[in-house]
Design a protein around this motif. Structure first.
Motif, PDB file in Angstrom:
ATOM      1  N   ASP A  44       0.826  -1.210   0.000  1.00 10.74           N
ATOM      2  CA  ASP A  44       0.000   0.000   0.000  1.00 10.74           C
ATOM      3  C   ASP A  44       0.859   1.258   0.000  1.00 10.74           C
ATOM      4  N   SER A 243      -6.487   6.321  -6.172  1.00 12.60           N
ATOM      5  CA  SER A 243      -5.330   5.992  -5.328  1.00 12.60           C
ATOM      6  C   SER A 243      -4.082   6.713  -5.822  1.00 12.60           C
ATOM      7  N   ARG A 261      -8.248   1.969  -7.636  1.00  5.74           N
ATOM      8  CA  ARG A 261      -8.158   0.614  -7.075  1.00  5.74           C
ATOM      9  C   ARG A 261      -8.970  -0.409  -7.863  1.00  5.74           C
ATOM     10  N   SER A 262     -10.139  -0.026  -8.357  1.00  4.31           N
ATOM     11  CA  SER A 262     -11.042  -0.992  -8.983  1.00  4.31           C
ATOM     12  C   SER A 262     -11.074  -0.847 -10.495  1.00  4.31           C
ATOM     13  N   HIS A 290      -2.526  -0.238  -8.138  1.00  7.12           N
ATOM     14  CA  HIS A 290      -2.981   0.520  -6.970  1.00  7.12           C
ATOM     15  C   HIS A 290      -2.190   1.808  -6.819  1.00  7.12           C
TER      16      HIS A 290
END
Length: 298
Positions: A44, A243, A261-262, A290
């Motif tokens: 992350d 992100s 992210r998606s 990400h």
């Protein structure tokens, strides 16, 4: 071949020569690194740092689940096989990071999704094993940080999931353990995730991704990094939580890059040769990601 800079009157001058102009205007070629780090990891945070003295390239990865910072050392070839090692295992819930060189010494700053920031002191080389100092600053879900120098003073900008961006004022000492903090209360942010602050044409500008509603916000600084900020809503570019963001100048053109992210796409913002409030968006299809960061030619 010798270059001589004869410009005078601007102590903040930043200049470069590009011998591969136009790269970022092209459709990118991409590939995976093929590094199987840890099946339990949750990546992350990701930063790439180039040492301008040695041309050595390093990547620093934040492993949220295992509270680790992992270093990938590429040598001088970003296409080479990286040496991977865990250098820190004590940064609880590690996320966004940034790195800066001050007077020949390297420092990293890593958010830990709690109340503060962890400073990594590498000394003169990013290949060293750093010492860690925790700065307890009373932040709320600190998620990403951008550290910059402006007119001899150092500032950190932190995206917090509580809706605020916090400015950290280190004054003239990057190792200040009691810096002051200011919540900037920028309108239109609900969950600011990742952010970047860059200087182009002697003007400071930033991009912020909002995980809550997917909006990308541009930050226009009036003058220096402690001046008034005017936010500009650039809208929603993709699907899911926004992100990773970054900005870079290449061939006299300025670009911003955004990931979601998606979403299976990256998004490029083309500004031309000056920062404006209406960059032209375009889609780059390279698969779901990400966080990301560009690295310039060496």
């Amino acid at each position: 071949l010798t270059f001589l800079n004869t410009t005078i009157g601007d102590s903040n001058l930043i200049y470069s020569w590009d011998f591969a102009a136009g790269d970022l205007a092209n459709v990118p070629i991409y590939d995976t690194l093929g590094i199987d780090y840890n099946s339990s990891a949750y990546i992350d945070g990701f930063s790439i740092v180039v040492d301008p003295i040695t041309d050595s390239i390093f990547s620093f990865v934040s492993d949220y689940h295992n509270s680790q910072i992992v270093r990938m050392s590429f040598g001088t070839n970003i296409d080479g096989i990286a040496t991977v090692e865990t250098i820190i295992d004590s940064v609880q819930n590690a996320v966004g990071s940034d790195f800066i060189n001050v007077n020949g010494n390297w420092y990293g700053f890593v958010c830990d999704v709690s109340d503060g920031i962890n400073r990594l002191d590498f000394g003169t080389s990013l290949s060293n094993y750093p010492s860690v100092s925790h700065l307890s600053l009373g932040l709320i879900v600190s998620y990403a940080i951008s550290v910059r120098e402006d007119s001899g003073k150092y500032y950190g900008f932190v995206g917090n999931f509580n809706g605020n961006i916090t400015r950290i004022d280190f004054d003239t000492n990057i190792t200040n353990i009691t810096p002051t903090t200011t919540n900037l209360n920028i309108a239109g942010l609900s969950q600011p995730a990742y952010l970047t602050i860059k200087k182009f044409c002697n003007s400071w500008v930033g991009l912020v991704s909002d995980f809550g509603d997917g909006i990308i916000t541009q930050l226009n600084f009036a003058t220096g990094l402690n001046s008034t900020i005017t936010p500009v809503n650039l809208g929603v570019l993709g699907n899911g939580g926004a992100s990773g963001v970054d900005m870079i100048e290449e061939d006299c053109n300025i670009y911003g890059f955004v990931s979601y992210r998606s979403d299976a796409n990256f998004y490029k913002l083309s500004y031309g040769n000056t920062i404006s409030s209406n960059p032209v968006p375009s889609t780059i299809k390279i698969g779901r990601a990400h966080v990301w960061t560009p690295v310039t030619d060496q």
